[in-house]
Design an enzyme around this catalytic site. Structure first.
Site, PDB file in Angstrom:
ATOM      1  N   HIS A  59       0.824  -1.209   0.000  1.00 49.67           N
ATOM      2  CA  HIS A  59       0.000   0.000   0.000  1.00 49.67           C
ATOM      3  C   HIS A  59       0.863   1.266   0.000  1.00 49.67           C
ATOM      4  O   HIS A  59       1.865   1.346   0.714  1.00 49.67           O
ATOM      5  CB  HIS A  59      -0.907   0.007   1.237  1.00 49.67           C
ATOM      6  N   GLY A  95       4.312  21.769  10.916  1.00 51.56           N
ATOM      7  CA  GLY A  95       5.554  21.045  11.121  1.00 51.56           C
ATOM      8  C   GLY A  95       6.677  21.535  10.234  1.00 51.56           C
ATOM      9  O   GLY A  95       6.496  22.421   9.393  1.00 51.56           O
ATOM     10  N   PRO A  96       7.858  20.941  10.387  1.00 52.16           N
ATOM     11  CA  PRO A  96       9.034  21.393   9.639  1.00 52.16           C
ATOM     12  C   PRO A  96       8.974  21.011   8.158  1.00 52.16           C
ATOM     13  O   PRO A  96       8.378  19.992   7.804  1.00 52.16           O
ATOM     14  CB  PRO A  96      10.180  20.668  10.340  1.00 52.16           C
ATOM     15  N   GLY A 127       8.356   9.866   8.894  1.00 51.59           N
ATOM     16  CA  GLY A 127       7.901  10.379   7.613  1.00 51.59           C
ATOM     17  C   GLY A 127       7.039  11.612   7.745  1.00 51.59           C
ATOM     18  O   GLY A 127       7.421  12.589   8.382  1.00 51.59           O
TER      19      GLY A 127
END
Length: 509
Positions: free
Chosen positions: A81, A163-164, A172
């Site tokens: 997947h 986030g960064p 991930g």
């Protein structure tokens, strides 16, 4: 209570102890109920389904994400997947009492927290997306973990919402969103030698390739079998049976047979009912024929308040204003009954004890009547809607249609008229308890009177709109006249109660 469903997908399906730890972290949050855990070793993926109140849903999802980030190293992950993160995707789905807007707010709150505390880049998708290019999960996940790892920090178009702007080395990235209920559905086409056929069928069925707009599909090899893996993102628009029939037809055309199919995770009962109705060619089937539904209604006392509010807020025209008017009347009756309960047995009000007991019984009866009128009003509207669908030709059919429409409109006017009658009786009880009941509850009596007045006026609107739709207005004239008289009485009673309430609230000189 507002409830939401959350269905986080984790990139781990081969280590039961890791999946169990993630599940336990979610379940440990107050108010959370884990409904299902589905793991697939071939996909190397697990789907955990839980429900939670809106005020704890973010905490529960965050707990699962944190547990996954501590145990899953995506740089070592392999599976069939597509994925971009240890926690790959976290969708919020509205349930009873909640709305899509609630879920969008939850998605953004969770995204901000994950980005800030866990330093994992977060992409908002579907209804929570901040840009149209991220509405489609496949677009967000394009290139998967490895591709995103190369692009982040170099391609501004791939910068996260929270986030960064760089990939987390082991966790991930995460896609967090809000969406309607999705059904994960897989159809198998025999041995792996049919993989190319499965890919061809998946391409034909998925919306991005010109197929069904509300289906996402992939052709995969799973456990030595060819699989058409689908996400049905709107089963109202594209039902389960439509997807199955199309896959079967295309597979047959290419020389492959459907061997079996599966639903991953949970599915709304309506999806299966609709499939059964289609394949069995059932005529005039309704969910009211389902035994378990009737049992639930009896054992739980019917639909919850939050469920009713959510159904009113939906785009479905029923329940509508007439049902809401009846519901307001039922609430008025309940408040009036409450005031009687606060009066009965009190020494100060001994002289009106018998009168209050009688009023309490009457309030109970009226409340039950008005509660039943909530449903009856919706049913009356449905009769009008169905009558208008009857054929207009030939002449005898047109005559039958006209007669049916007239009867349905009269019925649709008579039901709210019953609501208006009951509402006036509730207003009379409200006036009684305002004048003779416990003075500490005078404002409750006032609210009861206001609700009863609103219920009567709302019912009157529905009487008049149906009478005005009659070809022969004289047939509905008596109904409209009685309704107008009832409104005047309700207004007078509410004004009388309001005067007493205002007097009690005025500063004493």
């Amino acid at each position: 209570m507002k409830l939401v469903e959350c269905v986080p997908n984790f990139s781990e399906g081969r280590r039961p102890e890791v999946v169990a730890a993630i599940r336990d972290a979610i379940a440990a949050v107050d108010g959370v109920s884990v409904l299902d855990v589905s793991s697939d070793p071939s996909h190397n993926r697990s789907v955990i389904t839980f429900v939670a109140p809106v005020d704890t849903a973010v905490d529960a999802a965050f707990a699962g994400i944190r547990a996954a980030s501590e145990r899953i190293d995506l740089s070592k992950h392999a599976g069939e997947h597509p994925r971009i993160g240890a926690t790959d995707v976290v969708p919020f789905i509205p349930l009873e009492g909640s709305t899509m807007e609630d879920c969008i707010a939850l998605a953004r709150a969770l995204g901000e927290r994950v980005g800030t505390e866990l330093k994992i880049p977060v992409y908002l998708y579907e209804r929570a997306a901040t840009t149209p290019t991220r509405e489609n999960l496949a677009d967000v996940r394009r290139g998967e973990f490895e591709g995103l790892r190369e692009e982040l920090g170099k391609n501004p178009a791939r910068n996260p919402d929270f986030g960064p702007p760089k990939i987390h080395p082991t966790s991930g990235a995460i896609a967090i969103g809000a969406r309607p209920f999705l059904v994960a559905y897989n159809v198998y086409l025999g041995p792996a030698s049919n993989l190319q056929i499965a890919k061809n069928v998946a391409k034909a069925v998925r919306g991005s390739s010109g197929g069904f707009r509300y289906i996402k599909g992939l052709g995969l090899e799973v456990d030595g079998q060819a699989q058409v893996s689908m996400n049905l993102v709107d089963t109202e628009k594209t039902p389960l049976h439509t997807a199955f029939d199309f896959v079967k037809l295309r597979a047959d055309a290419e020389g492959a047979q459907v061997t079996w199919s599966e639903i991953v995770g949970l599915v709304p009962e309506k999806v299966l009912f609709d499939t059964a109705v289609s394949h069995l060619q059932l005529k005039q089937f309704t969910p009211e024929q389902v035994l378990e539904k009737k049992v639930r209604e009896v054992t739980t006392g019917g639909e919850s308040l939050s469920g009713f509010v959510a159904s009113v807020a939906s785009s479905n025209p029923i329940p509508g204003g007439g049902s809401v008017a009846a519901h307001a009347g039922a609430l008025a009756a309940a408040l009036a009954q409450m005031v009687t309960g606060l009066t009965i047995g009190k020494k100060k009000y001994a002289s009106v004890d018998a009168e209050m007991k009688e009023a309490a019984l009457k309030a109970v009866s009226l409340g039950n009547t008005l509660a039943s009128l909530v449903k009856r009003d919706a049913e009356a509207y449905s009769l009008v809607s169905e009558a208008h669908k009857l054929p207009k030709e030939p002449a005898d059919a047109a005559a039958r249609r006209s007669e049916t429409v007239t009867n349905a409109l009269l019925k649709a006017a008579e039901v709210p008229l019953e609501t208006a009658r009951a509402a006036v009786e509730v207003a009379e009880i409200a006036a009684l308890v305002a004048e003779k009941g416990n003075t500490n509850a005078i404002t409750d009596a006032g609210v009861a009177a206001l609700l009863a007045e609103a219920a009567c006026k709302g019912a009157d609107y529905n009487v008049r709109v149906n009478v005005s739709a009659l070809e022969d207005g004289s047939k509905g004239e008596p109904l409209a006249k009685e309704s107008a008289r009832l409104v005047k009485k309700a207004v007078d009673l509410a004004a009388r109660v309001a005067k007493r309430v205002e007097s009690s609230l005025s500063p004493q000189k």
